[in-house]
Scaffold this motif. Structure first.
Motif, mmCIF file in Angstrom:
data_model
loop_
_atom_site.group_PDB
_atom_site.id
_atom_site.type_symbol
_atom_site.label_atom_id
_atom_site.label_comp_id
_atom_site.label_asym_id
_atom_site.label_seq_id
_atom_site.Cartn_x
_atom_site.Cartn_y
_atom_site.Cartn_z
ATOM 1 N N PHE A 143 101.446 -28.692 -10.424
ATOM 2 C CA PHE A 143 101.820 -29.490 -11.601
ATOM 3 C C PHE A 143 103.317 -29.754 -11.640
ATOM 4 C CE2 PHE A 143 103.487 -29.309 -15.989
ATOM 5 C CZ PHE A 143 102.994 -30.524 -16.450
ATOM 6 N N ARG A 144 104.116 -28.714 -11.509
ATOM 7 C CA ARG A 144 105.567 -28.816 -11.691
ATOM 8 C C ARG A 144 106.206 -29.757 -10.673
ATOM 9 N NH1 ARG A 144 110.111 -29.651 -11.983
ATOM 10 N NH2 ARG A 144 111.820 -28.424 -12.880
ATOM 11 N N GLY A 145 105.711 -29.774 -9.453
ATOM 12 C CA GLY A 145 106.279 -30.620 -8.413
ATOM 13 C C GLY A 145 105.708 -32.020 -8.378
ATOM 14 N N GLY A 146 104.765 -32.313 -9.258
ATOM 15 C CA GLY A 146 104.199 -33.655 -9.306
ATOM 16 C C GLY A 146 103.107 -33.922 -8.281
ATOM 17 N N SER A 147 102.599 -32.879 -7.628
ATOM 18 C CA SER A 147 101.529 -33.078 -6.641
ATOM 19 C C SER A 147 100.231 -33.514 -7.303
ATOM 20 C CB SER A 147 101.271 -31.788 -5.854
ATOM 21 O OG SER A 147 102.406 -31.364 -5.153
ATOM 22 N N GLY A 148 99.987 -32.990 -8.501
ATOM 23 C CA GLY A 148 98.679 -33.192 -9.109
ATOM 24 C C GLY A 148 97.649 -32.333 -8.397
ATOM 25 N N PHE A 149 96.368 -32.596 -8.642
ATOM 26 C CA PHE A 149 95.323 -31.711 -8.137
ATOM 27 C C PHE A 149 94.321 -32.394 -7.208
ATOM 28 C CE2 PHE A 149 97.015 -30.066 -12.068
ATOM 29 C CZ PHE A 149 97.293 -28.751 -11.730
ATOM 30 N N GLU A 150 94.329 -33.704 -7.151
ATOM 31 C CA GLU A 150 93.362 -34.397 -6.305
ATOM 32 C C GLU A 150 93.593 -34.138 -4.820
ATOM 33 O OE1 GLU A 150 90.577 -36.023 -7.163
ATOM 34 O OE2 GLU A 150 91.038 -35.323 -9.188
ATOM 35 N N GLY A 151 94.855 -33.899 -4.440
ATOM 36 C CA GLY A 151 95.159 -33.638 -3.035
ATOM 37 C C GLY A 151 94.490 -32.390 -2.498
ATOM 38 N N MET A 152 94.119 -31.457 -3.396
ATOM 39 C CA MET A 152 93.442 -30.245 -2.945
ATOM 40 C C MET A 152 92.097 -30.556 -2.302
ATOM 41 S SD MET A 152 95.284 -27.558 -3.379
ATOM 42 C CE MET A 152 93.999 -26.320 -3.163
ATOM 43 N N ARG A 153 91.524 -31.712 -2.630
ATOM 44 C CA ARG A 153 90.248 -32.103 -2.017
ATOM 45 C C ARG A 153 90.406 -32.347 -0.515
ATOM 46 N NH1 ARG A 153 86.746 -33.306 -6.184
ATOM 47 N NH2 ARG A 153 87.737 -33.838 -8.178
ATOM 48 N N MET A 154 91.631 -32.612 -0.069
ATOM 49 C CA MET A 154 91.880 -32.932 1.335
ATOM 50 C C MET A 154 92.016 -31.696 2.212
ATOM 51 S SD MET A 154 94.567 -36.073 0.756
ATOM 52 C CE MET A 154 94.581 -36.524 2.496
ATOM 53 N N LEU A 155 92.090 -30.523 1.595
ATOM 54 C CA LEU A 155 92.222 -29.283 2.346
ATOM 55 C C LEU A 155 90.868 -28.592 2.415
ATOM 56 C CD1 LEU A 155 95.501 -27.836 0.766
ATOM 57 C CD2 LEU A 155 95.274 -29.198 2.843
ATOM 58 N N ASP A 156 90.377 -28.335 3.606
ATOM 59 C CA ASP A 156 89.109 -27.621 3.684
ATOM 60 C C ASP A 156 89.347 -26.118 3.575
ATOM 61 O OD1 ASP A 156 89.942 -26.648 6.121
ATOM 62 O OD2 ASP A 156 88.464 -27.725 7.317
ATOM 63 N N GLY A 157 88.266 -25.365 3.603
ATOM 64 C CA GLY A 157 88.377 -23.917 3.416
ATOM 65 C C GLY A 157 89.190 -23.224 4.485
ATOM 66 N N HIS A 158 89.255 -23.833 5.670
ATOM 67 C CA HIS A 158 90.015 -23.206 6.756
ATOM 68 C C HIS A 158 91.512 -23.211 6.457
ATOM 69 C CE1 HIS A 158 91.002 -21.943 10.829
ATOM 70 N NE2 HIS A 158 91.913 -22.901 10.866
ATOM 71 N N ALA A 159 91.965 -24.187 5.670
ATOM 72 C CA ALA A 159 93.397 -24.331 5.399
ATOM 73 C C ALA A 159 93.866 -23.459 4.241
ATOM 74 C CB ALA A 159 93.728 -25.789 5.095
ATOM 75 N N ILE A 160 92.946 -22.817 3.533
ATOM 76 C CA ILE A 160 93.303 -22.028 2.357
ATOM 77 C C ILE A 160 92.764 -20.613 2.491
ATOM 78 C CG2 ILE A 160 93.150 -21.852 -0.155
ATOM 79 C CD1 ILE A 160 92.438 -24.839 -0.182
ATOM 80 N N ASP A 161 93.660 -19.653 2.540
ATOM 81 C CA ASP A 161 93.264 -18.241 2.488
ATOM 82 C C ASP A 161 93.419 -17.705 1.068
ATOM 83 O OD1 ASP A 161 92.620 -18.026 5.124
ATOM 84 O OD2 ASP A 161 94.221 -16.626 5.657
ATOM 85 N N ILE A 162 94.514 -18.114 0.436
ATOM 86 C CA ILE A 162 94.877 -17.528 -0.851
ATOM 87 C C ILE A 162 95.404 -18.633 -1.766
ATOM 88 C CG2 ILE A 162 97.184 -16.888 -0.013
ATOM 89 C CD1 ILE A 162 96.882 -14.317 -1.735
ATOM 90 N N PHE A 163 95.089 -18.519 -3.057
ATOM 91 C CA PHE A 163 95.473 -19.533 -4.030
ATOM 92 C C PHE A 163 95.992 -18.822 -5.270
ATOM 93 C CE2 PHE A 163 94.612 -22.547 -7.469
ATOM 94 C CZ PHE A 163 95.103 -23.730 -6.941
ATOM 95 N N HIS A 164 97.179 -19.219 -5.736
ATOM 96 C CA HIS A 164 97.788 -18.558 -6.895
ATOM 97 C C HIS A 164 97.259 -19.138 -8.198
ATOM 98 C CE1 HIS A 164 101.542 -16.838 -4.664
ATOM 99 N NE2 HIS A 164 100.464 -16.101 -4.513
ATOM 100 N N MET A 165 96.796 -18.258 -9.067
ATOM 101 C CA MET A 165 96.182 -18.649 -10.328
ATOM 102 C C MET A 165 97.140 -18.446 -11.505
ATOM 103 S SD MET A 165 93.093 -19.808 -9.896
ATOM 104 C CE MET A 165 92.535 -19.683 -11.588
#
Length: 303
Positions: free
Chosen positions: A209-231
């Motif tokens: 949010f703070r950097g202006g990325s938004g959240f739709e771009g997360m759809r472009m990353l598959d599970g292999h690209a994400i090990d950990i996600f900060h909540m």
């Protein structure tokens, strides 16, 4: 003259005649996503607890593991205790070391500063390997804008090679308010430039949010690209560019589209670690066990 139908038929027959290894294999169905819950120790930093106390609380609250900061591990060692004893504390409590937060200047444009960062990173990876911690956050500390993303990708490739050597894999992290490396698109470009199967991106609700990325771009990353996600979450009543780390709130208590984001993460497949990372002084004034238990329950509302 070959017509379109004849051409398509020829192509289809040609593909069928290729050896099995020459054509793309059928897509393997993704395994159901499994979420593990982690406590980033920043969440209760204001209570000034020791690592053993944090481990005890996190285990009692029901976390699967935790995400300490390197300065806390070093502080533990400075008391005269060993890495082996810290590893045993976590193991006896049933907690895993999921990741660690450190700040080596490996990506810096200044060559000397970058080399110093690689030396520091290798040393810290060695410490984490002894603890059985398989990951380390890799932010862009020491860089200045504008950042050459291709060069950064070359450095990340080198860092990944160091990770394979030590057994501790670097998670490329961007910070929403950091001038040189603040956007998911930049992180994706650096990861792509590294051209490495082990490239990973560590994203964060607040930073997206703070950097202006938004959240739709997360759809472009598959599970292999994400090990950990900060909540975490962000308040609706503070303008985006004025928000700071201290403004983060519990997941679901702010304006983030967490329900939609949870559906995106659930579609990735595999194992994803959700790590509660807050810096809120209001929470620092509360009982630490209440804070981490509340945070875990709020994450589980969505996952």
């Amino acid at each position: 003259m070959i017509n379109r139908r004849t051409l398509l038929k020829s192509l289809a027959l040609g593909t069928a005649a290729l050896p099995l290894g020459s054509a793309f294999a059928a897509t393997t169905p993704k395994a159901e996503t499994q979420f593990l819950f982690s406590l980033n120790t920043s969440t209760i930093r204001g209570q000034k607890l020791s690592l053993p106390e944090i481990i005890e609380l996190a285990a009692r609250a029901g976390y699967d593991g935790f995400e300490p900061w390197m300065m806390e591990i070093q502080g533990y060692l400075e008391t005269g205790k060993s890495l082996a004893s810290l590893k045993k504390l976590a193991s006896d409590a049933g907690l895993r070391f999921f990741d660690c937060i450190g700040f080596p200047t490996w990506m810096a444009q200044d060559a000397a500063k970058s080399e110093t960062g690689f030396v520091q990173m290798e040393k810290e990876m060695g410490i984490l390997a002894e603890l059985g911690c398989p990951r380390v956050a890799a932010p862009a500390i020491g860089t200045e804008a504008p950042l050459d993303l291709m060069q950064a990708g070359e450095k990340y490739k080198r860092l990944l090679e160091l990770g394979r050597k030590t057994g501790v894999m670097p998670q490329l992290e961007f910070w929403g308010a950091y001038p040189s490396f603040y956007h998911l698109g930049q992180a994706m470009a650096v990861a792509a430039a590294a051209d490495d199967k082990d490239a990973k991106i560590l994203a964060d609700i607040y930073h997206l949010f703070r950097g202006g990325s938004g959240f739709e771009g997360m759809r472009m990353l598959d599970g292999h690209a994400i090990d950990i996600f900060h909540m975490n979450d962000f308040p609706a009543d503070i303008p985006r560019l004025e928000q700071q780390d201290k403004d983060r709130v519990f997941p679901g208590d702010g304006a983030a589209p967490i329900k939609e984001l949870s559906e995106v993460l659930k579609s990735k497949g595999g194992e994803i670690i959700l790590s509660l990372e807050l810096f809120n002084p209001t929470y620092y004034a509360m009982d630490a066990e209440y804070v981490i238990t509340t945070g875990l329950n709020k994450m589980k509302r969505f996952f």
